[in-house]
Write a protein that holds these residues in place. Structure first.
Motif, PDB file in Angstrom:
ATOM      1  N   LYS A 228      12.115  -7.601  21.449  1.00 39.13           N
ATOM      2  CA  LYS A 228      11.960  -9.022  21.703  1.00 39.13           C
ATOM      3  C   LYS A 228      11.798  -9.790  20.397  1.00 39.13           C
ATOM      4  CE  LYS A 228      10.082 -11.052  25.835  1.00 39.13           C
ATOM      5  NZ  LYS A 228       8.923 -11.194  26.704  1.00 39.13           N
TER       6      LYS A 228
ATOM      7  N   THR B 129      15.137 -10.313  19.142  1.00 42.86           N
ATOM      8  CA  THR B 129      15.813 -11.346  19.929  1.00 42.86           C
ATOM      9  C   THR B 129      15.309 -12.724  19.548  1.00 42.86           C
ATOM     10  OG1 THR B 129      15.610  -9.727  21.662  1.00 42.86           O
ATOM     11  CG2 THR B 129      16.611 -11.822  22.234  1.00 42.86           C
ATOM     12  N   SER B 130      13.993 -12.828  19.373  1.00 40.26           N
ATOM     13  CA  SER B 130      13.477 -14.159  19.036  1.00 40.26           C
ATOM     14  C   SER B 130      13.993 -14.595  17.675  1.00 40.26           C
ATOM     15  CB  SER B 130      11.953 -14.159  19.070  1.00 40.26           C
ATOM     16  OG  SER B 130      11.430 -13.433  18.011  1.00 40.26           O
TER      17      SER B 130
ATOM     18  N   GLY C 268      15.764 -21.189  28.286  1.00 37.77           N
ATOM     19  CA  GLY C 268      15.792 -19.801  27.850  1.00 37.77           C
ATOM     20  C   GLY C 268      14.461 -19.364  27.268  1.00 37.77           C
TER      21      GLY C 268
ATOM     22  N   TYR D 287      12.273 -16.508  28.911  1.00 41.41           N
ATOM     23  CA  TYR D 287      12.290 -15.237  28.200  1.00 41.41           C
ATOM     24  C   TYR D 287      11.033 -15.001  27.379  1.00 41.41           C
ATOM     25  CZ  TYR D 287      14.253 -11.299  25.740  1.00 41.41           C
ATOM     26  OH  TYR D 287      14.479 -10.041  25.259  1.00 41.41           O
TER      27      TYR D 287
END
Lengths: 199, 351
Positions: free
Chosen positions: B234, B237-238, B343, B347
């Protein structure tokens, strides 16, 4: 063993180690390693011990910078923070990347803001200032009492910041100190957080 | 290091122009080491002043290998850096004498003071009501804010995520045993494992079995455990989302405006897009509070502020460039921002 230090190192460290400059080639390896350790120790002391906390004190000491110390501290920090984790290798990679890239990015940031730094000298200082965090990580890994962990982390974070901020802050023009210091604190606080919440 | 009196764009009413630039001229270094830099910089500054006069050649493509420090080295061609699109502005200080591989060349984009950055951050939050960000930063866009805003967001989202999962873990553990703080002892109370095999083997065996078991199980186990980088994917992703939003969407907007033959610099676009993320910093902290409607409210409020900021500041430029299609472009910009907000909520901030 290749000393990662610039040539002035030998001249500057000669009075301390009492080794003639010209004979370092055929000395034994242990002597070389020992000399490197002495350099690391001296740099560590001059960066972190609260005597003569002026910018020029640090800068003079770091004139014979080395990257062994930062490398050792980065590795120890990454190892301590990653032991016992489920995905230890990922944590190791993450921490090591953060501290290594962080030192480089922070130095570039200071230069971009208009400060004049010797690149590896700044990387060296930022690496040495990880030492309090290494201490905090080791203590937090050993002690499980919560308030002790919080106290130790805060103390070590303060120590690291007090060692770094004068150097970084004085390198940039007057109105931009906090711009240069803020990213450093971002990195140190995140590392301290890592150390504190480690199980 | 030293910026002339002409360096300031005039964002601050009380001290515009020369009065503001003064502290930079008089560098207040108290140490000995910096003294040489001061004199050196002064020398360079005078050189620059001389160079800004008549014969500043703008000959792209010749000076790629120009040695550093040679005054008057022609700037490398376009595409040399993050601000390559910024062609036709007048430099306050000639950084182009540095070759493109020298970091100092890009000082132009970090030419801000603390006050400037604070003003920009504040303005990006209330930009809907006072849309003068574009005018103020037109002359002096910075990339400091965008980069560190995105980086701050990455770190804060990771820390908040971790904090919330820690609280969850404590709550789950608190039911069956008095919550002992996490320790490194070799035989920790293993988290209640679903499979009977896990109960049979000891703690050491559990660790080994965990390592060997399939990734799905591993994930399952680590959600109940307290760990920092439980979801280190994550984090990646961030980073991709925050850096990518600024960079890619900024590029798209820039090329769209350029396609309409509008007047816009790439650095300006990055600047606006970077600062419009700064609203999410307090929001991502406040989203630690586990109340769903409050989280939605905060994130949507931040998204609305950010989208309004983008809209108001791009309006003039885009309407000037393409009056016919301006509303479509602006709508797309706002839609992209709302998509980002959704998003993020779904998320990240749902912790």
């Amino acid at each position: 063993m290749l000393p990662p230090s610039p040539p002035p190192t030998l001249g500057a460290s000669a009075p301390h180690s009492a080794i003639p400059d010209e004979y370092t080639l055929d000395e034994s390896i242990w002597k070389t390693i020992g000399r490197d350790f002495v350099t690391i120790g001296r740099n560590l002391r001059s960066v972190l011990i609260p005597i003569n906390w002026k910018f020029h004190g640090q800068a003079q000491a770091l004139r014979n910078w080395d990257l062994w110390g930062p490398l050792v501290f980065m590795l120890v920090l990454a190892i301590v923070l990653s032991t016992g984790e489920k995905n230890a290798s990922a944590v190791f990679a993450m921490v090591f990347a953060e501290v290594a890239l962080g030192a480089i990015v922070l130095t570039i940031n200071v230069i971009l803001l208009g400060g004049e730094l010797v690149f590896f000298q700044a990387v060296c200082l930022l690496g040495y200032c990880l030492f309090p965090l290494v201490v905090a990580a080791i203590i937090c890994a050993a002690v499980s009492i919560k308030w002790v962990r919080i106290l130790v982390t805060v103390l070590c974070l303060t120590w690291a910041s007090f060692a770094t901020i004068p150097f970084i802050g004085n390198a940039v023009p007057q109105g931009r100190k906090s711009l240069a210091v803020y990213p450093v604190m971002l990195m140190y606080v995140s590392l301290a957080w890592l150390a504190m919440v480690k199980s | 290091m030293s910026f002339g009196p002409q360096s300031h764009a005039g964002a601050w009413a009380p001290a515009p122009g020369g009065a503001y630039g003064q502290p930079h001229m008089a560098l207040q270094f108290t140490d000995t080491t910096a003294q040489q830099y001061v004199t050196g910089t002064m020398g360079r500054h005078e050189e620059r002043q001389g160079m800004l006069g008549p014969g500043r050649s703008d000959d792209p493509g010749v000076g790629f290998a120009a040695p550093p420090g040679v005054p008057g080295a022609p700037p490398p061609g376009p595409g040399a850096g993050p601000g390559a699109g910024a062609g036709e502005h007048t430099p306050r200080e000639d950084y182009t004498k540095y070759p493109f591989y020298n970091v100092r060349r890009y000082r132009e984009y970090f030419d801000v003071d603390t006050k400037d950055v604070l003003w920009r951050v504040t303005n990006s939050m209330i930009g809907v009501f006072r849309p003068n960000f574009m005018e103020v930063t037109m002359k002096n866009p910075d990339l400091y804010g965008p980069f560190w805003t995105a980086t701050t967001l990455i770190f804060i989202v990771a820390v908040a995520n971790n904090f919330v999962s820690y609280i969850d873990w404590r709550k789950n553990r608190g039911s069956d045993s008095p919550p002992p703080p996490p320790s490194l002892s070799p035989s920790p109370e293993p988290t209640p494992s679903p499979s009977p095999v896990m109960d049979a083997v000891g703690a050491m065996g559990a660790a080994a079995a965990d390592a060997l078991s399939n990734p799905g199980r591993l994930l399952l186990a680590s959600t109940t455990d307290d760990q920092w980088f439980t979801d280190y994917t994550k984090l990646g992703t961030s980073a991709a989302i925050f850096y990518g939003y600024v960079f890619i969407v900024g590029l798209i907007v820039f090329f769209t405006v350029k396609w309409f033959k509008g007047e816009l610099k790439l650095a300006n676009v990055f600047c606006i897009y970077g600062y419009c993320l700064s609203v999410y910093v307090p929001v991502s902290i406040l989203c630690v509070i586990p109340i769903a409607w409050l989280q939605w409210l905060l994130v949507m409020l931040a998204t609305a502020l950010g989208a309004g900021f983008l809209f108001m500041n791009f309006k003039a430029t885009i309407f000037a460039a393409a009056p016919a299609r301006a509303s479509i472009v602006l709508l797309l910009i706002v839609a992209a921002h709302v998509a980002l907000g959704l998003g993020l909520k779904l998320y990240f901030f749902s912790y």
